[in-house]
Design a protein around this motif. Structure first.
Motif, PDB file in Angstrom:
ATOM      1  N   VAL A 171       6.297  46.961  27.114  1.00 46.24           N
ATOM      2  CA  VAL A 171       6.261  48.490  26.440  1.00 46.24           C
ATOM      3  C   VAL A 171       4.965  48.757  25.971  1.00 46.24           C
ATOM      4  O   VAL A 171       4.106  47.814  25.316  1.00 46.24           O
ATOM      5  CB  VAL A 171       7.269  48.301  25.230  1.00 46.24           C
ATOM      6  N   ALA A 172       4.499  49.853  26.090  1.00 49.09           N
ATOM      7  CA  ALA A 172       3.196  50.420  25.257  1.00 49.09           C
ATOM      8  C   ALA A 172       3.900  51.257  24.335  1.00 49.09           C
ATOM      9  O   ALA A 172       4.505  52.269  24.741  1.00 49.09           O
ATOM     10  CB  ALA A 172       2.501  51.166  26.465  1.00 49.09           C
ATOM     11  N   LYS A 174      10.341  55.753  32.714  1.00 51.75           N
ATOM     12  CA  LYS A 174       9.548  55.256  31.823  1.00 51.75           C
ATOM     13  C   LYS A 174       9.385  55.515  30.417  1.00 51.75           C
ATOM     14  O   LYS A 174       9.057  54.888  29.259  1.00 51.75           O
ATOM     15  CB  LYS A 174       7.817  55.422  32.350  1.00 51.75           C
ATOM     16  N   LEU A 175       9.822  57.019  30.231  1.00 48.86           N
ATOM     17  CA  LEU A 175       9.452  57.629  28.953  1.00 48.86           C
ATOM     18  C   LEU A 175      10.635  57.623  28.002  1.00 48.86           C
ATOM     19  O   LEU A 175      11.649  58.029  28.304  1.00 48.86           O
ATOM     20  CB  LEU A 175       8.922  59.058  29.068  1.00 48.86           C
ATOM     21  N   MET A 221      15.098  46.671  13.283  1.00 50.81           N
ATOM     22  CA  MET A 221      14.746  47.904  13.907  1.00 50.81           C
ATOM     23  C   MET A 221      14.052  47.582  15.459  1.00 50.81           C
ATOM     24  O   MET A 221      14.542  48.332  16.444  1.00 50.81           O
ATOM     25  CB  MET A 221      13.781  48.748  13.032  1.00 50.81           C
ATOM     26  N   ALA A 222      13.233  46.656  15.470  1.00 50.23           N
ATOM     27  CA  ALA A 222      12.388  46.270  16.622  1.00 50.23           C
ATOM     28  C   ALA A 222      13.512  45.986  17.770  1.00 50.23           C
ATOM     29  O   ALA A 222      13.382  46.123  18.836  1.00 50.23           O
ATOM     30  CB  ALA A 222      11.278  45.354  16.227  1.00 50.23           C
ATOM     31  N   ASP A 223      14.402  45.034  17.246  1.00 57.60           N
ATOM     32  CA  ASP A 223      15.412  44.536  18.134  1.00 57.60           C
ATOM     33  C   ASP A 223      16.052  45.833  18.693  1.00 57.60           C
ATOM     34  O   ASP A 223      16.447  45.788  20.019  1.00 57.60           O
ATOM     35  CB  ASP A 223      16.352  43.592  17.220  1.00 57.60           C
ATOM     36  N   GLU A 224      16.591  46.769  17.680  1.00 60.85           N
ATOM     37  CA  GLU A 224      17.347  47.803  18.344  1.00 60.85           C
ATOM     38  C   GLU A 224      16.908  48.776  19.313  1.00 60.85           C
ATOM     39  O   GLU A 224      17.290  49.351  19.992  1.00 60.85           O
ATOM     40  CB  GLU A 224      17.808  48.620  16.960  1.00 60.85           C
ATOM     41  N   TYR A 225      15.414  48.871  19.123  1.00 68.86           N
ATOM     42  CA  TYR A 225      14.699  49.498  20.038  1.00 68.86           C
ATOM     43  C   TYR A 225      14.804  48.930  21.472  1.00 68.86           C
ATOM     44  O   TYR A 225      15.137  49.785  22.269  1.00 68.86           O
ATOM     45  CB  TYR A 225      13.038  49.763  19.848  1.00 68.86           C
ATOM     46  N   TYR A 226      14.721  47.671  21.584  1.00 64.14           N
ATOM     47  CA  TYR A 226      14.869  47.054  23.063  1.00 64.14           C
ATOM     48  C   TYR A 226      16.479  47.266  23.436  1.00 64.14           C
ATOM     49  O   TYR A 226      16.452  47.741  24.536  1.00 64.14           O
ATOM     50  CB  TYR A 226      14.539  45.545  22.822  1.00 64.14           C
ATOM     51  N   LEU A 258      17.163  51.698  23.511  1.00 66.89           N
ATOM     52  CA  LEU A 258      16.219  52.494  24.184  1.00 66.89           C
ATOM     53  C   LEU A 258      15.520  51.870  25.344  1.00 66.89           C
ATOM     54  O   LEU A 258      15.644  52.316  26.716  1.00 66.89           O
ATOM     55  CB  LEU A 258      14.796  53.152  23.504  1.00 66.89           C
ATOM     56  N   TYR A 259      14.820  50.683  25.370  1.00 63.22           N
ATOM     57  CA  TYR A 259      13.901  50.044  26.446  1.00 63.22           C
ATOM     58  C   TYR A 259      14.730  49.641  27.335  1.00 63.22           C
ATOM     59  O   TYR A 259      14.296  49.713  28.653  1.00 63.22           O
ATOM     60  CB  TYR A 259      13.099  48.980  25.629  1.00 63.22           C
TER      61      TYR A 259
END
Length: 553
Positions: free
Chosen positions: A20-21, A207-208, A541-546, A549-550
């Motif tokens: 991820v960027a 990607k986005l 939160m960082a876990d949920e983004y993966y 979303l990711y």
């Protein structure tokens, strides 16, 4: 370090192996690195720290702002004076990478600096600068001031972040599977990808992902389409084609709408904001799904550990002593800045965040006689502190700031502090008894300052907006203004309703509990600290983004 074929310099947790960027205009990582203005930066900074904690394969991309946002100083009469000072950072590493991007149909050189993860325990981070000898004066100034007031400069900054960040990944031969735009500022990255993929929008969408932070359409940035085109925002794509993608019938370019058309997934930053965003954007066909990932802050960075230790051991004396010690530390700052000696035994309210009209810094002062009756109450007195940075060109917000300064002069129970950055923010949260948050509902997408206040035994008193509906249990871990049908009210009526409710809660519930029922007050503090610790820690939160979303395709 060799930055060609760069790899994250630690062993990645297989759960978070997707590359991820993360693009953001601002990051509040540490007090010394002044490249942020407010909540968006505080959120991004905590995200970068949690990416490091969880060992995610994520890199951050931002801009190295030469003068930061601004330094908040005072005129001779204590009113606001914005100053700009050149910043120096010996801990950033020169990558040796320089490349050119097109801005306003001309080549602009971009230099890249690197922040090693071990310095502040963050994801690896890259910062872009145009302040190099090869550039003309105007190009050098692109990276001078965060959120520059000039429209063309602002667009150039977005191009630097988005197009410059995307090209940096190409220059370093770093393949990233996800480009995460924290707000629409980095959207030129999507047009860089569109050009790279020969106009294949579906490949860009793969990607986005996009995080929106603005809960009303008028607040989302729009700029003249012709100006954006002439600034080289679209990487050569014609205006008709841009309009076909964006899909509004306006002659201005709507950055957020276009991001929602070019992303495969988007998110609001609280459950309420997710609902508001889906309703707000639903009239436009072809937008991506909008979910929600509630903002959070890094517990390790913000929480006062001795306070938690005393709570966990149920050592009431140690807990109360620690809180009083933290109040005294804050009051030294108050004395230093204002000459007022605050009393650690008096109930202390803090309102501190970016000064903006809808956040209503001076709401309690709409009824001055009631305010001063509270301030000087013989049994339940209060002290109050304000802090925050108005945008330097927001003259209404500056006027509010200055009027509070005037109000606080010659009043030993009031203080207005300058320099609201990470260090002062932490001191205010540790030293306050009550964290006041009174935006007009539903204008606050999330708001995160109350989370970090709760991590330091400061109780939230808030209107029912942003993250609060997911956290608050009135009278148990916080206090909340009962929501009413705000849509049927004028702004005047809404302000009056909220102000009266805030006073009723203060007079009838909060102050009697603090002064007369200390065991009950301490229990509310304990509940607040327990309830915020995991659910509003940015590791979640960082876990949920993966997960949300990711990793979703």
């Amino acid at each position: 370090m060799d930055f060609k074929n760069f790899k994250v310099p630690f062993e990645v947790n297989p759960q978070y192996a997707k590359k991820v960027a993360y693009f953001s205009m601002e990051f509040a990582i540490e007090q010394v690195l002044k490249i942020y203005s407010g909540g968006l930066g505080f959120l991004a900074g905590s995200h970068m720290r949690s990416a490091y904690n969880l060992k995610q394969d994520l890199i951050g991309i931002g801009i190295l702002w030469k003068f930061g946002y601004y330094d908040q100083a005072r005129n001779h009469d204590q009113t606001l004076q914005p100053t700009w000072t050149k910043k120096m950072y010996s801990f950033l590493e020169d990558t040796g990478i320089k490349f050119r991007i097109e801005i306003h149909s001309a080549p602009v050189w971009v230099k890249v600096w690197y922040l090693d993860p071990e310095i502040f325990h963050t994801a690896p981070m890259f910062f872009l600068s145009t302040d190099v000898p090869e550039n003309d004066h105007v190009s050098k100034t692109i990276c001078h001031k965060l959120y520059d007031a000039n429209e063309a400069t602002k667009l150039a900054q977005y191009i630097l972040l988005g197009k410059g960040g995307a090209q940096l990944l190409d220059e370093m031969n770093i393949e990233r599977e996800v480009y995460h735009l924290n707000e629409a500022h980095g959207l030129p990255a999507a047009f860089h990808l569109l050009k790279k993929y020969n106009g294949n929008l579906n490949k860009v969408k793969e990607k986005l992902v996009f995080t929106t932070h603005t809960p009303e359409e008028a607040g989302n940035e729009k700029h003249n389409l012709r100006l954006c085109h002439d600034m080289s925002y679209f990487s050569g794509l014609g205006m008709d084609e841009v309009k076909r993608i964006e899909g509004s019938d306006d002659d201005r370019f709507n950055h957020s709408l276009c991001a929602l058309k070019m992303a495969r997934e988007a998110n609001g930053v609280s459950r309420l904001h997710g609902d508001v965003s889906r309703t707000m954007w639903s009239k436009y066909p072809g937008i991506c799904d909008i979910t929600s990932v509630t903002n959070a802050q890094e517990f390790k960075y913000w929480a006062d550990q001795p306070l938690y230790k005393a709570k966990d051991e149920n050592d009431e004396k140690a807990f109360d002593d620690r809180k009083k010690h933290l109040k005294k530390k804050l009051f030294k700052i108050v004395a230093d800045q204002t000459g007022n000696l605050f009393d650690p035994d008096i109930f202390t309210i803090v309102w501190a965040r970016r000064f903006a009209g809808y956040k209503r810094a001076d709401l309690l002062l709409h009824d001055k006689s009631r305010f001063y009756k509270l301030l000087n109450h013989p049994k339940y007195p209060i002290q109050m502190i304000w802090a925050g940075k108005p945008y330097p060109m927001d003259y209404s917000a500056i006027s509010t700031f200055n009027s509070l300064v005037e109000e606080s002069k010659n009043n030993k129970h009031l203080a207005v502090l300058t320099g609201y950055e990470l260090s002062l923010s932490k001191s205010l949260k540790q030293g306050s008894d009550l964290w006041l948050n009174n935006p007009r509902v539903p204008r606050e997408a999330s708001g995160t300052s109350g989370m970090t206040a709760a991590m330091n035994g400061s109780i939230n008193l808030s209107t029912d907006d942003g993250w609060i509906p997911e956290f608050a249990k009135h009278g148990e871990n916080s206090f909340v203004v009962p929501k009413c049908d705000y849509e049927k009210m004028s702004v005047y009526e809404q302000d009056n309703y909220d102000m009266n409710k805030l006073y009723e809660i203060l007079e009838n519930e909060i102050l009697p509990a603090y002064y007369d029922q200390r065991d009950q007050w301490r229990k509310i503090q304990y509940n607040s600290m327990d309830d915020v610790k995991d659910q509003f820690n940015s590791d979640r939160m960082a876990d949920e983004y993966y997960k949300l979303l990711y990793d979703r395709q």
